[in-house]
Design an enzyme around this catalytic site. Structure first.
Site, PDB file in Angstrom:
ATOM      1  N   LYS A  60      43.911  30.220  47.724  1.00  0.00           N
ATOM      2  CA  LYS A  60      44.069  31.045  46.530  1.00  0.00           C
ATOM      3  C   LYS A  60      44.828  30.259  45.467  1.00  0.00           C
ATOM      4  O   LYS A  60      45.842  29.650  45.804  1.00  0.00           O
ATOM      5  CB  LYS A  60      44.860  32.295  46.918  1.00  0.00           C
ATOM      6  CG  LYS A  60      45.140  33.239  45.785  1.00  0.00           C
ATOM      7  CD  LYS A  60      46.043  34.319  46.265  1.00  0.00           C
ATOM      8  CE  LYS A  60      46.456  35.128  45.056  1.00  0.00           C
ATOM      9  NZ  LYS A  60      47.474  36.069  45.347  1.00  0.00           N
ATOM     10  N   LYS A 118      48.507  29.185  49.203  1.00  0.00           N
ATOM     11  CA  LYS A 118      48.619  29.985  47.994  1.00  0.00           C
ATOM     12  C   LYS A 118      49.453  29.189  46.992  1.00  0.00           C
ATOM     13  O   LYS A 118      50.612  28.876  47.248  1.00  0.00           O
ATOM     14  CB  LYS A 118      49.292  31.319  48.302  1.00  0.00           C
ATOM     15  CG  LYS A 118      49.517  32.154  47.045  1.00  0.00           C
ATOM     16  CD  LYS A 118      50.014  33.534  47.376  1.00  0.00           C
ATOM     17  CE  LYS A 118      50.267  34.333  46.107  1.00  0.00           C
ATOM     18  NZ  LYS A 118      50.727  35.679  46.388  1.00  0.00           N
ATOM     19  N   TYR A 120      37.281  40.546  42.257  1.00  0.00           N
ATOM     20  CA  TYR A 120      37.201  41.748  41.417  1.00  0.00           C
ATOM     21  C   TYR A 120      35.766  42.002  40.956  1.00  0.00           C
ATOM     22  O   TYR A 120      35.484  43.052  40.389  1.00  0.00           O
ATOM     23  CB  TYR A 120      38.147  41.612  40.211  1.00  0.00           C
ATOM     24  CG  TYR A 120      39.591  41.400  40.652  1.00  0.00           C
ATOM     25  CD1 TYR A 120      40.371  42.487  41.034  1.00  0.00           C
ATOM     26  CD2 TYR A 120      40.136  40.122  40.741  1.00  0.00           C
ATOM     27  CE1 TYR A 120      41.672  42.301  41.486  1.00  0.00           C
ATOM     28  CE2 TYR A 120      41.438  39.924  41.189  1.00  0.00           C
ATOM     29  CZ  TYR A 120      42.198  41.017  41.559  1.00  0.00           C
ATOM     30  OH  TYR A 120      43.480  40.831  42.009  1.00  0.00           O
TER      31      TYR A 120
HETATM   32  C1  PBG Z   1      51.444  39.161  45.781  1.00  0.00           C
HETATM   33  C2  PBG Z   1      50.115  38.720  45.289  1.00  0.00           C
HETATM   34  C3  PBG Z   1      49.753  38.120  44.062  1.00  0.00           C
HETATM   35  C4  PBG Z   1      48.358  38.042  44.061  1.00  0.00           C
HETATM   36  C5  PBG Z   1      47.916  38.547  45.289  1.00  0.00           C
HETATM   37  N1  PBG Z   1      49.016  38.936  46.032  1.00  0.00           N
HETATM   38  C6  PBG Z   1      50.576  37.744  42.894  1.00  0.00           C
HETATM   39  C7  PBG Z   1      51.529  36.648  42.926  1.00  0.00           C
HETATM   40  O1  PBG Z   1      51.729  35.954  43.928  1.00  0.00           O
HETATM   41  O2  PBG Z   1      52.172  36.482  41.892  1.00  0.00           O
HETATM   42  C8  PBG Z   1      47.506  37.516  42.932  1.00  0.00           C
HETATM   43  C9  PBG Z   1      46.144  38.087  42.863  1.00  0.00           C
HETATM   44  C10 PBG Z   1      45.422  37.877  41.576  1.00  0.00           C
HETATM   45  O3  PBG Z   1      45.893  37.194  40.641  1.00  0.00           O
HETATM   46  O4  PBG Z   1      44.313  38.411  41.481  1.00  0.00           O
HETATM   47  N2  PBG Z   1      52.353  38.179  46.072  1.00  0.00           N
END
Ligand code: PBG
Length: 323
Positions: A247, A194, A312
């Protein structure tokens, strides 16, 4: 000399379909849902046209629509009424997410309910864990809270838990706690690679989780790193992750491909909020054909090697291609 002409197999829709290599399957798609505790917070999200925040009741109704369209799975994010430094509403057995899990599973037992697990929607400062006196996110204290929350999600009946915090060692800690509490059949989908990404911007409006100071670069990955992503994935698999995730999606398709080539576990990809909003903004301006751009986006994840696509666009895709 033979005359090789690849265009022969592109001449009609029928032959193109016959030689098509990859397909987006509805059963691979996961629709994210934002669930608010406070009814006044429900409604449209301005930066994500077409996406709303739901109350628990509203989420159940939306799940019925998704299920009828052929969507098999949802990923839940809770937005609590009260936030504090210890993210306590995240491990409240009657918190918004626990209520939502129970209500959705009661209404639709075969809809596969995945819960995102993180502290950032539950802390008053918006970071993904406990902040120490130096302003750093304390890894091990944060993991302990995630473990507590995971157990309450499991008791509520969640099908799968998806830790998105990027703390070290959290998969192992969650796995052993789930096992110790009798939830050895609950899988973990780890947000393994991530990245600290600009593309989460609209999500933070939706989930009300923008950090009040600093940013997430001390725990989320640095965009230029690909080898490090493989290391994160290998660690999560060793710690017991059943599914690993990359991600965001589109800017990291090379990482999805590398994951596919290096590991045999299922690979998930998260087509994040910013990817959604960019496309929607271009469509709203008449600059892109939305249907075609969405189809092309989703098949790119399959081509790169993803098994599970969190997007989405899932509902819209099912409305056009579903049952
Ligand atoms: C929580 C989380 C996030 C997203 C998914 N889980 C935000 C972040 O890490 O700031 C992002 C999902 C998206 O942008 O669609 N930590």
């Amino acid at each position: 000399m033979t005359s090789i002409r690849p265009r022969r197999l592109r001449r009609t829709p029928v032959i193109r379909a016959m030689v098509r290599e990859h397909h987006v399957r509805l059963e691979s798609l996961v629709q994210p849902l934002f669930i608010v505790e406070n009814e006044a917070d429900a409604g449209a999200i301005s930066s994500m046209p077409g996406i709303s925040r739901f109350t628990v009741e509203g989420a159940v109704a939306e799940c019925c629509v998704l299920h009828a369209l052929g969507i098999r799975s949802v990923l839940l994010f809770g937005i609590p009424e009260n936030k504090d430094a210890l993210a306590s509403s995240n491990y409240d057995p009657n918190g918004v997410i626990q209520q939502a899990i129970r209500a959705i599973k009661a209404a639709l037992p075969d809809l596969y309910v995945i819960a995102d697990l993180c502290n950032c929607e539950y802390t008053d400062h918006g970071h993904c864990g406990i902040v120490d006196e130096h302003g750093d996110v304390d890894n091990d204290k944060s993991v302990a809270l995630l473990v507590r929350a995971a157990i309450t999600y499991a008791h509520a009946g969640v099908d799968m838990i998806a830790p998105s915090d990027m703390m070290d060692g959290r998969v192992e800690a969650i796995r052993s706690a789930l096992d110790a509490h009798g939830f050895s059949n609950t899988p973990i989908m780890a947000y393994s690679a991530k990245y600290a990404s600009a593309f989460y911007g609209p999500f933070r409006e939706a989930a009300d989780s923008t950090p009040q100071f600093g940013d997430r670069r001390t725990y989320q990955m640095d965009a230029p790193n690909a080898r490090e992503a493989l290391r994160e994935m290998a660690l999560d698999i060793e710690e017991g992750a059943d599914v690993i995730m990359v991600k965001p999606g589109l800017p990291y398709l090379d990482v999805v491909r590398a994951a596919r080539e290096n590991f045999d576990v299922p690979i998930a990809v998260y087509n994040v909020s910013g990817e959604y909003s960019m496309l929607k903004a271009a469509v709203a301006n008449g600059w892109l054909d939305g249907d075609r751009a969405i189809d092309e986006t989703l098949v790119s994840f399959v081509r790169a090697g993803a098994d599970i696509i969190i997007t989405y666009f899932a509902k819209e895709y099912a409305q056009r291609h579903g049952a």
